[in-house]
Design a protein around this motif. Structure first.
Motif, PDB file in Angstrom:
ATOM      1  N   UNK A 141      35.902  33.230  44.373  1.00 49.62           N
ATOM      2  CA  UNK A 141      36.749  33.972  45.319  1.00 49.62           C
ATOM      3  C   UNK A 141      36.097  35.297  45.705  1.00 49.62           C
ATOM      4  N   UNK A 142      35.432  35.940  44.757  1.00 50.13           N
ATOM      5  CA  UNK A 142      34.704  37.177  45.064  1.00 50.13           C
ATOM      6  C   UNK A 142      33.581  36.867  46.055  1.00 50.13           C
ATOM      7  N   UNK A 148      37.911  40.833  43.518  1.00 49.51           N
ATOM      8  CA  UNK A 148      37.147  41.598  42.529  1.00 49.51           C
ATOM      9  C   UNK A 148      38.069  42.073  41.412  1.00 49.51           C
ATOM     10  N   UNK A 149      39.242  42.573  41.789  1.00 47.44           N
ATOM     11  CA  UNK A 149      40.204  43.032  40.780  1.00 47.44           C
ATOM     12  C   UNK A 149      40.576  41.898  39.823  1.00 47.44           C
ATOM     13  N   UNK A 150      40.833  40.706  40.372  1.00 42.80           N
ATOM     14  CA  UNK A 150      41.206  39.559  39.529  1.00 42.80           C
ATOM     15  C   UNK A 150      40.055  39.179  38.589  1.00 42.80           C
ATOM     16  N   UNK A 151      38.844  39.121  39.113  1.00 41.57           N
ATOM     17  CA  UNK A 151      37.689  38.782  38.274  1.00 41.57           C
ATOM     18  C   UNK A 151      37.474  39.841  37.205  1.00 41.57           C
ATOM     19  N   UNK A 206      37.447  31.787  35.255  1.00 38.00           N
ATOM     20  CA  UNK A 206      36.422  32.778  35.585  1.00 38.00           C
ATOM     21  C   UNK A 206      35.544  32.297  36.744  1.00 38.00           C
ATOM     22  N   UNK A 207      35.182  31.032  36.731  1.00 40.63           N
ATOM     23  CA  UNK A 207      34.371  30.468  37.812  1.00 40.63           C
ATOM     24  C   UNK A 207      35.151  30.546  39.132  1.00 40.63           C
ATOM     25  N   UNK A 254      37.375  39.424  33.184  1.00 39.79           N
ATOM     26  CA  UNK A 254      36.160  39.743  32.430  1.00 39.79           C
ATOM     27  C   UNK A 254      36.467  40.724  31.302  1.00 39.79           C
ATOM     28  N   UNK A 255      37.461  41.579  31.500  1.00 41.54           N
ATOM     29  CA  UNK A 255      37.773  42.603  30.506  1.00 41.54           C
ATOM     30  C   UNK A 255      38.920  42.240  29.573  1.00 41.54           C
ATOM     31  N   UNK A 256      39.776  41.325  29.977  1.00 39.16           N
ATOM     32  CA  UNK A 256      40.994  41.037  29.231  1.00 39.16           C
ATOM     33  C   UNK A 256      40.736  40.039  28.102  1.00 39.16           C
ATOM     34  N   UNK A 257      41.357  40.298  26.968  1.00 36.48           N
ATOM     35  CA  UNK A 257      41.248  39.387  25.831  1.00 36.48           C
ATOM     36  C   UNK A 257      42.189  38.216  26.057  1.00 36.48           C
ATOM     37  N   UNK A 258      41.827  37.011  25.775  1.00 31.93           N
ATOM     38  CA  UNK A 258      40.625  36.478  25.153  1.00 31.93           C
ATOM     39  C   UNK A 258      39.572  36.012  26.151  1.00 31.93           C
TER      40      UNK A 258
END
Length: 187
Positions: free
Chosen positions: A32-33, A143-146, A26-27, A150-154
């Protein structure tokens, strides 16, 4: 030791390692964003820096086109004052529209179209627009990757825990601005 104890110990070790892996991913995506946004910002600044030279060149020929020149100048000021992705999007849209009108005015002045300085500035502006588009694509991919992470489990559990948020895409909001102005300087 029993098998259950080994499984519990493995889980105690593996779960924190997996959380660390997700956090680091995530970091990396957030960075990258930020890098992508920096690329857009640099190109928009480059475009804004070309505007005064372009306006001065046109001003010498198009004395009666004061409104268009003022509109381009105001768009440049708005672009410099934008503080958010949304504000920058609106300023970029405004700048694109103003430049389209400026080049339409230039069509009425054949001697301006023949001016070497104007042609060079127009070429630099076209090159900058290409770089803005590339930077926008890179940023939107980041942005798409982040946002997916952020939305995908887990990974969304880790994102919520450490307050990672979705990022905004850099898009053209006004459909009229999606079409690039067609200007022909060859005649």
């Amino acid at each position: 030791m029993s098998l259950v104890l080994y499984v519990i110990l493995a889980l105690i070790i593996l779960i924190p390692l997996y959380v660390i892996y997700l956090y680091n991913r995530l970091v990396r995506s957030r960075n990258m964003v930020e890098e992508g946004w920096s690329g857009i910002d640099v190109q928009l600044k480059r475009r804004a820096d070309l505007i005064p030279n372009l306006v001065e060149t046109v001003k010498g020929y198009a004395v009666h086109e004061k409104n268009v020149l003022e509109e381009v100048t105001q768009a440049r000021v708005a672009a410099g004052a934008a503080q958010s992705v949304e504000g920058t999007q609106k300023a970029a849209d405004m700048m694109t529209a103003a430049l389209g009108r400026l080049f339409a005015v230039a069509e009425a002045y054949p001697e301006l179209k023949a001016d070497a300085n104007f042609r060079e500035l127009q070429g630099q502006l076209a090159e900058t627009e290409d770089m803005i588009q590339k930077a926008r694509r890179y940023y939107n991919g980041a942005v798409r990757a982040l946002n997916t992470q952020v939305e995908q489990f887990p990974s969304n559990l880790v994102a919520q825990q450490f307050r990672f948020a979705r990022a905004d895409y850099f898009e053209i909001e006004d459909p009229a601005h999606r079409a690039l102005p067609q200007v022909d300087f060859t005649s």
